[in-house]
Write an enzyme that holds these catalytic residues in place. Structure first.
Site, PDB file in Angstrom:
ATOM      1  N   GLN A  85      16.229  25.623  58.021  1.00  0.00           N
ATOM      2  CA  GLN A  85      17.628  25.999  57.817  1.00  0.00           C
ATOM      3  C   GLN A  85      18.401  25.792  59.115  1.00  0.00           C
ATOM      4  O   GLN A  85      18.850  24.694  59.402  1.00  0.00           O
ATOM      5  CB  GLN A  85      17.694  27.427  57.284  1.00  0.00           C
ATOM      6  CG  GLN A  85      17.083  27.534  55.890  1.00  0.00           C
ATOM      7  CD  GLN A  85      17.113  28.932  55.322  1.00  0.00           C
ATOM      8  OE1 GLN A  85      17.771  29.831  55.827  1.00  0.00           O
ATOM      9  NE2 GLN A  85      16.382  29.138  54.244  1.00  0.00           N
ATOM     10  N   ASP A  86      18.540  26.847  59.929  1.00  0.00           N
ATOM     11  CA  ASP A  86      19.156  26.640  61.243  1.00  0.00           C
ATOM     12  C   ASP A  86      18.157  27.042  62.319  1.00  0.00           C
ATOM     13  O   ASP A  86      17.128  27.641  62.031  1.00  0.00           O
ATOM     14  CB  ASP A  86      20.500  27.364  61.370  1.00  0.00           C
ATOM     15  CG  ASP A  86      20.397  28.866  61.162  1.00  0.00           C
ATOM     16  OD1 ASP A  86      19.322  29.338  60.724  1.00  0.00           O
ATOM     17  OD2 ASP A  86      21.370  29.581  61.425  1.00  0.00           O
ATOM     18  N   PRO A  87      18.422  26.698  63.584  1.00  0.00           N
ATOM     19  CA  PRO A  87      17.445  26.950  64.647  1.00  0.00           C
ATOM     20  C   PRO A  87      17.201  28.443  64.861  1.00  0.00           C
ATOM     21  O   PRO A  87      18.007  29.297  64.478  1.00  0.00           O
ATOM     22  CB  PRO A  87      18.106  26.325  65.888  1.00  0.00           C
ATOM     23  CG  PRO A  87      19.128  25.371  65.353  1.00  0.00           C
ATOM     24  CD  PRO A  87      19.609  25.973  64.077  1.00  0.00           C
TER      25      PRO A  87
END
Length: 255
Positions: free
Chosen positions: A89-91
């Site tokens: 998804q995101d970091p």
């Protein structure tokens, strides 16, 4: 006539080429990926604008990963070598982000989701030695693209950059991989990743879907269309598919 062409056509072509070259210099992606993606000048300008927005945010907030790591996935994994795509998804928003989905440096503790990933690899591969670290560079070097769909995040605020514009870019990458490569395995874990299935040609790629590997998803009793991550068998299925199509299986060991 030739003089007119030189002034009004050829000179404009040269100006356009110069402008595109300047755009390329502002995008710190591996040149092999730039050639593979074949972005139009419009898309390059759009990406440069996004990078400028992120750079401006860095002046007032802490953004992960560091600027030099945002595109590290492109430097560890050549596009023509890609055979497995794992979407995140995101970091990580706590400072561990390396630019590779789910991966952390060898000096950082292994995050809970990655521990579950290692458990599932162990269940699929009796030769897998559970590592003491979470650096997935060895997977990337074998053609496993570890791509977050959002490439940056503000410190301590998961999903904070979801509306910046990364999604169009990573959707474009996924579409290019689907269109230009053959017989790849796409691992889609969790609802956000599964949404990307519509971008993938299932006639020539294997798409594997499950719930997210996070402990929260593993403990959840909510009804789901997708199997739990633990027990999904994706890593075994991936290697069987690769071998079936004449590709080297992935050695999931990290050391």
């Amino acid at each position: 006539m030739e003089r007119w062409l030189q002034l009004h056509v050829w000179s404009k072509d040269q100006q356009d080429q110069d402008q595109e070259h300047l755009l390329d210099e502002k995008i710190p992606i591996n040149r092999a990926w730039m050639d593979f993606l074949q972005m139009s000048p419009f898309l390059k300008r759009k990406l440069v604008t996004l990078l400028e927005t992120v750079a401006k945010l860095r002046t007032s907030t802490v953004v992960y990963p560091g600027e030099e790591r945002v595109f590290s996935w492109s430097w560890l994994c050549e596009p023509t070598q890609v055979k497995v795509i794992i979407l995140g998804q995101d970091p990580y928003h706590g400072g561990q982000a390396t630019g590779l989905a789910f991966s952390v440096s060898k000096t950082d503790p292994v995050p809970p989701s990655l521990r579950n990933i290692f458990l599932e690899v162990s269940a699929c591969d009796s030769q897998f030695a559970v590592p003491l670290h979470g650096c997935l560079n060895n997977w990337a070097r074998q053609g496993v693209l570890l791509l977050n769909t959002i490439l940056t995040v503000e410190k301590g605020k998961p999903g904070s950059h979801s509306d910046l514009g990364w999604i169009w870019f990573t959707n474009y990458i996924i579409s290019c991989l689907s269109n230009q490569l053959d017989h790849c395995v796409f691992m889609l874990w969790g609802s956000k990743a599964i949404e990307k299935a519509s971008l993938i040609n299932t006639n020539k790629h294997l798409v594997l879907k499950s719930q997210h590997p996070s402990p929260l998803a593993a403990r959840s009793n909510r009804p789901s269309l997708w199997p739990k991550f633990l027990g999904c068998g994706h890593f075994k299925q991936a290697n069987e598919y690769l071998e079936l199509h004449g590709k080297c299986p992935v050695d999931w060991n990290l050391d």
